[in-house]
Design a protein around this motif. Structure first.
Motif, PDB file in Angstrom:
ATOM      1  N   HIS A 156      -0.817 -15.677   0.314  1.00  0.00           N
ATOM      2  CA  HIS A 156       0.074 -14.582   0.163  1.00  0.00           C
ATOM      3  C   HIS A 156       0.507 -13.677   1.426  1.00  0.00           C
ATOM      4  O   HIS A 156       1.657 -13.748   1.714  1.00  0.00           O
ATOM      5  CB  HIS A 156      -0.582 -13.907  -1.174  1.00  0.00           C
ATOM      6  CG  HIS A 156       0.734 -12.785  -1.533  1.00  0.00           C
ATOM      7  ND1 HIS A 156       1.830 -13.509  -2.365  1.00  0.00           N
ATOM      8  CD2 HIS A 156       0.790 -11.527  -1.666  1.00  0.00           C
ATOM      9  CE1 HIS A 156       2.617 -12.355  -2.576  1.00  0.00           C
ATOM     10  NE2 HIS A 156       1.843 -11.105  -2.262  1.00  0.00           N
TER      11      HIS A 156
ATOM     12  N   ILE B 164      -2.428 -13.890  -7.713  1.00  0.00           N
ATOM     13  CA  ILE B 164      -3.418 -12.730  -7.500  1.00  0.00           C
ATOM     14  C   ILE B 164      -3.002 -11.369  -8.374  1.00  0.00           C
ATOM     15  O   ILE B 164      -3.443 -10.353  -7.925  1.00  0.00           O
ATOM     16  CB  ILE B 164      -3.608 -12.370  -6.082  1.00  0.00           C
ATOM     17  CG1 ILE B 164      -2.154 -12.174  -5.317  1.00  0.00           C
ATOM     18  CG2 ILE B 164      -4.236 -13.720  -5.155  1.00  0.00           C
ATOM     19  CD1 ILE B 164      -2.362 -11.550  -4.003  1.00  0.00           C
TER      20      ILE B 164
ATOM     21  N   HIS C  84       4.884  -3.103  -6.480  1.00  0.00           N
ATOM     22  CA  HIS C  84       4.754  -4.088  -5.530  1.00  0.00           C
ATOM     23  C   HIS C  84       5.319  -5.211  -6.564  1.00  0.00           C
ATOM     24  O   HIS C  84       6.083  -6.201  -6.021  1.00  0.00           O
ATOM     25  CB  HIS C  84       3.711  -4.271  -4.592  1.00  0.00           C
ATOM     26  CG  HIS C  84       3.477  -5.618  -3.998  1.00  0.00           C
ATOM     27  ND1 HIS C  84       4.117  -5.872  -2.853  1.00  0.00           N
ATOM     28  CD2 HIS C  84       3.083  -6.771  -4.445  1.00  0.00           C
ATOM     29  CE1 HIS C  84       3.949  -6.986  -2.477  1.00  0.00           C
ATOM     30  NE2 HIS C  84       3.109  -7.464  -3.340  1.00  0.00           N
TER      31      HIS C  84
ATOM     32  N   ARG D  58       0.712  -1.198   0.104  1.00  0.00           N
ATOM     33  CA  ARG D  58       0.029   0.026  -0.142  1.00  0.00           C
ATOM     34  C   ARG D  58       0.847   1.311   0.004  1.00  0.00           C
ATOM     35  O   ARG D  58       0.301   2.254  -0.283  1.00  0.00           O
ATOM     36  CB  ARG D  58      -0.994   0.088   1.167  1.00  0.00           C
ATOM     37  CG  ARG D  58      -2.324  -0.484   0.843  1.00  0.00           C
ATOM     38  CD  ARG D  58      -3.189  -1.125   1.808  1.00  0.00           C
ATOM     39  NE  ARG D  58      -3.518  -2.514   1.555  1.00  0.00           N
ATOM     40  CZ  ARG D  58      -3.877  -3.482   2.287  1.00  0.00           C
ATOM     41  NH1 ARG D  58      -3.664  -2.994   3.513  1.00  0.00           N
ATOM     42  NH2 ARG D  58      -3.933  -4.738   1.615  1.00  0.00           N
TER      43      ARG D  58
HETATM   44  C1  HEM Z   1       8.979 -10.347  -1.914  1.00  0.00           C
HETATM   45  C2  HEM Z   1       7.756 -10.948  -2.272  1.00  0.00           C
HETATM   46  C3  HEM Z   1       6.439 -10.404  -1.839  1.00  0.00           C
HETATM   47  C4  HEM Z   1       6.064  -9.902  -0.715  1.00  0.00           C
HETATM   48  C5  HEM Z   1       6.931  -9.767   0.628  1.00  0.00           C
HETATM   49  C6  HEM Z   1       4.704  -9.441  -0.739  1.00  0.00           C
HETATM   50  C7  HEM Z   1       3.882  -9.156   0.330  1.00  0.00           C
HETATM   51  C8  HEM Z   1       2.538  -8.766   0.185  1.00  0.00           C
HETATM   52  C9  HEM Z   1       1.756  -8.285   1.354  1.00  0.00           C
HETATM   53  C10 HEM Z   1       2.119  -7.981   2.859  1.00  0.00           C
HETATM   54  C11 HEM Z   1       0.543  -7.854   0.755  1.00  0.00           C
HETATM   55  C12 HEM Z   1      -0.596  -7.491   1.548  1.00  0.00           C
HETATM   56  C13 HEM Z   1      -1.415  -8.535   2.148  1.00  0.00           C
HETATM   57  C14 HEM Z   1      -2.697  -8.276   2.777  1.00  0.00           C
HETATM   58  O1  HEM Z   1      -3.323  -7.251   2.571  1.00  0.00           O
HETATM   59  O2  HEM Z   1      -3.049  -9.329   3.498  1.00  0.00           O
HETATM   60  C15 HEM Z   1       0.621  -8.129  -0.777  1.00  0.00           C
HETATM   61  C16 HEM Z   1      -0.483  -8.100  -1.448  1.00  0.00           C
HETATM   62  C17 HEM Z   1      -0.347  -8.242  -2.847  1.00  0.00           C
HETATM   63  N1  HEM Z   1       0.568  -8.721  -3.591  1.00  0.00           N
HETATM   64 FE1  HEM Z   1       2.347  -9.509  -2.908  1.00  0.00          FE
HETATM   65  N2  HEM Z   1       4.324 -10.001  -1.996  1.00  0.00           N
HETATM   66  C18 HEM Z   1       5.511 -10.471  -2.787  1.00  0.00           C
HETATM   67  C19 HEM Z   1       5.452 -10.738  -4.093  1.00  0.00           C
HETATM   68  C20 HEM Z   1       4.343 -10.448  -4.915  1.00  0.00           C
HETATM   69  C21 HEM Z   1       4.302 -10.985  -6.443  1.00  0.00           C
HETATM   70  C22 HEM Z   1       5.553 -11.633  -7.000  1.00  0.00           C
HETATM   71  C23 HEM Z   1       3.027 -10.416  -6.797  1.00  0.00           C
HETATM   72  C24 HEM Z   1       2.664 -10.502  -8.332  1.00  0.00           C
HETATM   73  C25 HEM Z   1       3.611 -10.394  -9.392  1.00  0.00           C
HETATM   74  C26 HEM Z   1       2.326  -9.775  -5.706  1.00  0.00           C
HETATM   75  C27 HEM Z   1       1.013  -9.225  -6.086  1.00  0.00           C
HETATM   76  C28 HEM Z   1       0.317  -8.793  -4.913  1.00  0.00           C
HETATM   77  C29 HEM Z   1      -1.014  -8.452  -5.247  1.00  0.00           C
HETATM   78  C30 HEM Z   1      -1.686  -8.221  -6.257  1.00  0.00           C
HETATM   79  C31 HEM Z   1      -1.458  -8.127  -3.623  1.00  0.00           C
HETATM   80  C32 HEM Z   1      -2.931  -7.685  -3.303  1.00  0.00           C
HETATM   81  C33 HEM Z   1      -2.806  -5.959  -3.065  1.00  0.00           C
HETATM   82  C34 HEM Z   1      -4.155  -5.428  -2.743  1.00  0.00           C
HETATM   83  O3  HEM Z   1      -5.257  -6.029  -3.239  1.00  0.00           O
HETATM   84  O4  HEM Z   1      -4.121  -4.319  -2.158  1.00  0.00           O
HETATM   85  N3  HEM Z   1       3.193 -10.069  -4.567  1.00  0.00           N
HETATM   86  N4  HEM Z   1       1.793  -8.710  -1.106  1.00  0.00           N
END
Ligand code: HEM
Length: 166
Positions: free
Chosen positions: A122, A100, A39, A32
């Motif tokens: 995730h 996602i 991200h 966020r």
């Molecule tokens: C080092 C790797 C990563 C970390 C530490 C990480 C961490 C996070 C965290 C903490 C959230 C918020 C979860 C929540 O609100 O409960 C999130 C959401 C999300 N992440 Fe990751 N993530 C990683 C890799 C990725 C990758 C590789 C992708 C896609 C290519 C991705 C796509 C998303 C999406 C689409 C959301 C939802 C955001 C939203 O709805 O606001 N993430 N991630």
């Protein structure tokens, strides 16, 4: 002398990749704050950096894997298990992130169906990752300190320079 120089360059490359991966991980834990596009792309870059990180430490991984099959100290075994668990966690974290994805995969025409299972996993693997990255850094703290000191030309107190295989 030549070999020492090569070792120095290698350790420096390792450290620079580690610092970049660590910063990328910290930013990735706050989607966020960064916005979703940053991200996703930063996390994909982080996954690539982890693969390079593992290739650069490959000899260490193989040597330790062989030791694990024979007799190893409990501390060494725990470290090995932590690193293995961290690797599995980061793989799941990247996979569920892609499942996602709102920006990176849609760019290639792939739109995964929204799923609360992937989203929940995730979030869980991300939280576990924060914990394990902290432990991973603590485990390799001697190497990190020594290499940082060498890279920036600091002098280290004797007590802080115990041997670590890396
Ligand atoms: C080092 C790797 C990563 C970390 C530490 C990480 C961490 C996070 C965290 C903490 C959230 C918020 C979860 C929540 O609100 O409960 C999130 C959401 C999300 N992440 Fe990751 N993530 C990683 C890799 C990725 C990758 C590789 C992708 C896609 C290519 C991705 C796509 C998303 C999406 C689409 C959301 C939802 C955001 C939203 O709805 O606001 N993430 N991630």
């Amino acid at each position: 002398m030549k070999q020492e120089h090569r070792h120095h360059i290698r350790a420096r490359t390792n450290l620079l990749i580690d610092i970049a991966a660590f910063i990328a991980f910290l930013i990735a834990t706050a989607p966020r704050f960064s916005g979703i596009a940053i991200h996703e792309w930063l996390s994909v870059a982080f996954a690539v950096a982890i693969i390079v990180h593992m290739l650069l430490h490959w000899q260490w991984i193989i040597a330790l894997s062989k030791t694990m099959l024979r007799k190893a100290r409990t501390q060494v075994r725990l470290g090995y298990i932590l690193n293995l668990a961290l690797f599995i966690d980061v793989t799941l974290l990247t996979f569920t992130g892609l499942m996602i994805s709102q920006v990176a995969l849609p760019l290639f025409g792939i739109r995964p169906a929204p799923s609360s299972l992937w989203r929940g996993l995730h979030s869980l693997t991300s939280n576990l990752g924060v914990l394990m990255v902290g432990l991973h850094l603590a485990l390799h703290w001697q190497w990190t300190l020594k290499t940082t000191a060498r890279l920036f030309g600091f002098r280290m107190p004797k007590s802080a320079t115990q041997q670590e295989v890396s």
